[in-house]
Write an enzyme that holds these catalytic residues in place. Structure first.
Site, PDB file in Angstrom:
ATOM      1  N   GLY A  12      34.856  40.328  40.832  1.00 48.05           N
ATOM      2  CA  GLY A  12      36.122  40.194  40.106  1.00 48.05           C
ATOM      3  C   GLY A  12      36.118  40.938  38.787  1.00 48.05           C
ATOM      4  O   GLY A  12      35.088  41.466  38.349  1.00 48.05           O
ATOM      5  N   GLY A  15      39.027  45.593  36.990  1.00 53.92           N
ATOM      6  CA  GLY A  15      40.087  46.415  36.385  1.00 53.92           C
ATOM      7  C   GLY A  15      41.222  46.665  37.370  1.00 53.92           C
ATOM      8  O   GLY A  15      41.964  47.644  37.259  1.00 53.92           O
ATOM      9  N   LYS A  16      41.388  45.727  38.326  1.00 57.57           N
ATOM     10  CA  LYS A  16      42.420  45.886  39.353  1.00 57.57           C
ATOM     11  C   LYS A  16      43.812  46.007  38.741  1.00 57.57           C
ATOM     12  O   LYS A  16      44.611  46.844  39.149  1.00 57.57           O
ATOM     13  CB  LYS A  16      42.380  44.694  40.325  1.00 57.57           C
ATOM     14  CG  LYS A  16      41.056  44.556  41.060  1.00 57.57           C
ATOM     15  CD  LYS A  16      40.996  43.291  41.894  1.00 57.57           C
ATOM     16  CE  LYS A  16      40.938  42.017  41.098  1.00 57.57           C
ATOM     17  NZ  LYS A  16      39.700  41.813  40.318  1.00 57.57           N
ATOM     18  N   ASN A  38      43.670  31.678  39.224  1.00 61.90           N
ATOM     19  CA  ASN A  38      42.273  31.946  38.850  1.00 61.90           C
ATOM     20  C   ASN A  38      42.132  33.413  38.438  1.00 61.90           C
ATOM     21  O   ASN A  38      41.214  33.787  37.720  1.00 61.90           O
ATOM     22  CB  ASN A  38      41.298  31.591  39.989  1.00 61.90           C
ATOM     23  CG  ASN A  38      41.715  32.145  41.353  1.00 61.90           C
ATOM     24  OD1 ASN A  38      42.818  32.656  41.522  1.00 61.90           O
ATOM     25  ND2 ASN A  38      40.833  32.030  42.329  1.00 61.90           N
ATOM     26  N   ALA A  39      43.037  34.245  38.920  1.00 65.53           N
ATOM     27  CA  ALA A  39      43.020  35.675  38.585  1.00 65.53           C
ATOM     28  C   ALA A  39      43.573  35.905  37.182  1.00 65.53           C
ATOM     29  O   ALA A  39      44.445  35.177  36.719  1.00 65.53           O
ATOM     30  CB  ALA A  39      43.867  36.445  39.599  1.00 65.53           C
ATOM     31  N   HIS A  41      44.727  39.537  35.478  1.00 61.11           N
ATOM     32  CA  HIS A  41      44.787  40.997  35.613  1.00 61.11           C
ATOM     33  C   HIS A  41      45.422  41.578  34.344  1.00 61.11           C
ATOM     34  O   HIS A  41      46.570  41.284  34.037  1.00 61.11           O
ATOM     35  CB  HIS A  41      45.586  41.381  36.863  1.00 61.11           C
ATOM     36  CG  HIS A  41      44.921  40.953  38.140  1.00 61.11           C
ATOM     37  ND1 HIS A  41      45.420  41.205  39.386  1.00 61.11           N
ATOM     38  CD2 HIS A  41      43.739  40.297  38.349  1.00 61.11           C
ATOM     39  CE1 HIS A  41      44.595  40.723  40.307  1.00 61.11           C
ATOM     40  NE2 HIS A  41      43.581  40.157  39.701  1.00 61.11           N
ATOM     41  N   GLN A 223      40.353  38.492  42.548  1.00 65.22           N
ATOM     42  CA  GLN A 223      38.904  38.242  42.611  1.00 65.22           C
ATOM     43  C   GLN A 223      38.196  39.506  43.122  1.00 65.22           C
ATOM     44  O   GLN A 223      38.711  40.599  42.934  1.00 65.22           O
ATOM     45  CB  GLN A 223      38.579  37.039  43.512  1.00 65.22           C
ATOM     46  CG  GLN A 223      38.984  35.690  42.934  1.00 65.22           C
ATOM     47  CD  GLN A 223      40.463  35.384  43.055  1.00 65.22           C
ATOM     48  OE1 GLN A 223      41.004  35.357  44.136  1.00 65.22           O
ATOM     49  NE2 GLN A 223      41.122  35.129  41.939  1.00 65.22           N
ATOM     50  N   THR A 299      41.223  34.949  32.016  1.00 62.66           N
ATOM     51  CA  THR A 299      41.889  33.679  32.308  1.00 62.66           C
ATOM     52  C   THR A 299      41.296  32.543  31.494  1.00 62.66           C
ATOM     53  O   THR A 299      42.013  31.742  30.909  1.00 62.66           O
ATOM     54  CB  THR A 299      41.787  33.373  33.823  1.00 62.66           C
ATOM     55  OG1 THR A 299      42.526  34.380  34.511  1.00 62.66           O
ATOM     56  CG2 THR A 299      42.349  32.018  34.178  1.00 62.66           C
ATOM     57  N   GLY A 301      38.540  32.923  29.142  1.00 62.86           N
ATOM     58  CA  GLY A 301      37.887  33.319  27.888  1.00 62.86           C
ATOM     59  C   GLY A 301      36.370  33.169  27.919  1.00 62.86           C
ATOM     60  O   GLY A 301      35.693  33.436  26.927  1.00 62.86           O
ATOM     61  N   ARG A 302      35.817  32.764  29.086  1.00 61.87           N
ATOM     62  CA  ARG A 302      34.364  32.567  29.152  1.00 61.87           C
ATOM     63  C   ARG A 302      33.635  33.907  29.048  1.00 61.87           C
ATOM     64  O   ARG A 302      34.118  34.908  29.579  1.00 61.87           O
ATOM     65  CB  ARG A 302      33.978  31.928  30.502  1.00 61.87           C
ATOM     66  CG  ARG A 302      34.401  30.494  30.642  1.00 61.87           C
ATOM     67  CD  ARG A 302      34.019  29.951  32.005  1.00 61.87           C
ATOM     68  NE  ARG A 302      34.785  30.572  33.085  1.00 61.87           N
ATOM     69  CZ  ARG A 302      34.575  30.340  34.377  1.00 61.87           C
ATOM     70  NH1 ARG A 302      33.613  29.530  34.759  1.00 61.87           N
ATOM     71  NH2 ARG A 302      35.324  30.921  35.298  1.00 61.87           N
ATOM     72  N   GLY A 413      39.178  53.913  29.756  1.00 61.21           N
ATOM     73  CA  GLY A 413      39.791  53.124  28.690  1.00 61.21           C
ATOM     74  C   GLY A 413      40.784  52.152  29.296  1.00 61.21           C
ATOM     75  O   GLY A 413      41.199  52.325  30.448  1.00 61.21           O
TER      76      GLY A 413
END
Ligand code: GDP
Ligand code: IMO
Ligand code: MG
Length: 435
Positions: A12, A15-16, A38-39, A41, A223, A299, A301-302, A413
């Site tokens: 996951g 950079g999708k 959970n995504a 983007h 993901q 999503t 911040g972890r 970038g």
């Protein structure tokens, strides 16, 4: 016209979002086929930044239809929040956003179940984003779920209540968690209005008629393949099929209608949450990748776990997905590393293999590393592959040879404009451009 697919080949966050946003103006329709909030983007353009969770990443492109497909799970509160943000940015989503009637709804008690089951797992927890994804997909396969189409049923509230009661009885057997159900439920019911304001469609008919009418369609994955429920690092995975096959079930597309499969990999590798990660670096190099790459979850911040690119892992996911072209993102993050490494094989108890074993966490598995010279210069502003420093080209060309799939784009970038497209590759990217 076939459906092109764009998906992540690692764990996951490859950079999708950025690449879908970049490619979207070559398509008529962008459709999410699985996953849910959970995504995260991330899109950067015109000095602005957006993080999308449920809405496809083609939403900011004029004249493109975005479909939240059947295979997606939706939390109406998160969706409402996203809709508010895109509205403020001037997007009229009454014109360019559709939702499939068969997409499932995440309820507040799904989120409670997610949190309580993670707590019950203790040190074996999956590291879920706690967005209720697992319990919602479980209710889907358990044939208990609520779907978008149910919103127009006269007894929707009764169905909701029935599901909630089932969840409350399950929760009584799990550790207690801190969750204000009453407040969340109130917000959930209020947010249904926002969901109702999106045009519902029978996603499978919409997509198949569009295929027949020659529309250009891009399926956007969430993901990454190593989080696939069947082929990922089970049980440390998400609860949907993140691989190309998920497009068929998630959108109702027959396999013969799958076109180009664009696989995305970072120039290194990250993972968030628990589970095996053979090329992880638990040292200052890993720390440096995290700092230079801004590797913190979009999503939750972890902090993301960081390591070098892993070629056996990529060969595996290229195989599973039928990848026809690769996009390498975040190459600029490596700008100031003296040395870059890649795991080119695994040694397992003295045997060398380039295959991913059943248990990627087995003791005695060690990556075999190869070193590449860094380039020690900024790649900012470079748009043409030939203008990249020699060491970048060598790195990209060697990975391409090893992986045996053309690398058609290199991203340097976060902004939409920061991308190097290779025109040298027998027109493969032109195929996406003009088909
Ligand atoms: P996704 O979930 O696959 O869409 O990826 P995320 O948005 O979660 O994480 C990718 C992060 O890298 C985001 O912060 C992007 O803005 C950023 N990003 C994407 N491509 C590049 C790139 O080529 N270089 C740099 N430096 N950042 C990038
Ligand atoms: P995008 O689309 C990275 C990870 C979680 C956890 C596991 C299960 O932004 O690439 P879940 O909430 O699905 O029960 O979590 O999967 N995970 C992701 N990691 N990017 C994502 O999405 C992820 N979605 C889920 O961290 O390890
Ligand atoms: Mg992400």
């Amino acid at each position: 016209m076939n459906v092109d697919v764009l998906l992540g080949l690692q764990w996951g966050d490859e950079g999708k979002g950025k690449i879908v946003d970049y490619l979207a103006d070559r398509y008529d329709i962008v459709a999410r086929f699985q996953g849910g909030p959970n995504a995260g983007h991330t899109l950067h353009f015109d000095g602005k930044k957006f993080v999308l969770h449920t809405i496809p990443s083609g939403i900011f492109r004029e004249g493109i239809i975005n479909l939240i497909g059947n295979g997606v799970v939706i939390y109406p509160i998160t969706l409402k929040d996203e809709l508010n943000k895109i509205s403020e940015a001037g997007v009229d989503y009454s014109r360019n956003l559709l939702v499939a009637r068969k997409a499932h709804l995440i309820t507040p008690t799904h989120r409670m179940l997610d949190a309580a089951s993670e707590l019950a797992k203790g040190k074996d927890k999956i590291g879920s984003t706690l967005r209720g994804i697992g319990p919602t997909y479980m209710d889907r396969t358990g044939r208990n779920g609520l779907r978008v189409g149910d919103l127009s049923l006269p007894d929707f509230e009764g169905k909701y209540e029935q599901l909630k009661q089932k969840h409350l009885s399950l929760l009584s057997a799990l550790p207690k968690i801190d969750f204000d159900l009453e407040t969340e439920e109130k917000a959930w019911f209020e947010s249904l209005e926002a969901l109702r304001a999106i045009t519902p469609v029978d996603g499978e008919y919409f997509i198949n008629k569009s295929i027949r009418n020659g529309k250009r369609i891009l399926a956007e994955g969430a993901q990454g393949s190593m989080l696939d429920v069947d082929y990922g690092t089970y049980p440390f995975v998400t609860s949907s099929n993140t691989v190309t096959a998920g497009v068929c079930t998630g959108l109702g597309v027959a396999p013969k209608h799958i076109g180009e499969v664009i696989g995305i990999t970072k120039a290194y590798c990250t993972r968030v949450g628990s589970g095996p990660f053979p090329s992880e670096l638990n040292d200052e190099v890993g720390e440096r990748l995290r700092a230079e790459g801004g590797e913190f979850g979009a999503t939750t911040g972890r902090p993301r776990r960081c390591g070098w690119i892993d070629l056996p892992q990529l060969k595996y996911t290229i195989m599973l997905n039928g990848v026809t072209q690769l996009v390498m993102t975040k190459i600029d993050v490596l700008d100031h590393f003296e040395e870059i490494q890649a795991a080119v094989a695994y040694e397992i108890d003295g045997e060398v293999t380039d295959e991913v074993p059943y248990d990627l966490a087995m003791p005695g598995l060690n990556p075999i590393w190869k070193s590449y010279e860094g380039w020690n210069t900024s790649l900012e502003g470079i748009k043409i592959f030939g203008d990249l420093p020699k060491n970048v080209k060598d790195y990209v060309n060697e990975l391409e040879r090893e992986l045996n799939v053309p690398i058609t784009m290199v991203s340097n970038g976060p902004d939409r404009t920061q991308l190097v497209e290779r025109a040298t590759l027998g027109g493969i990217s032109e195929k996406i451009l003009h088909h």
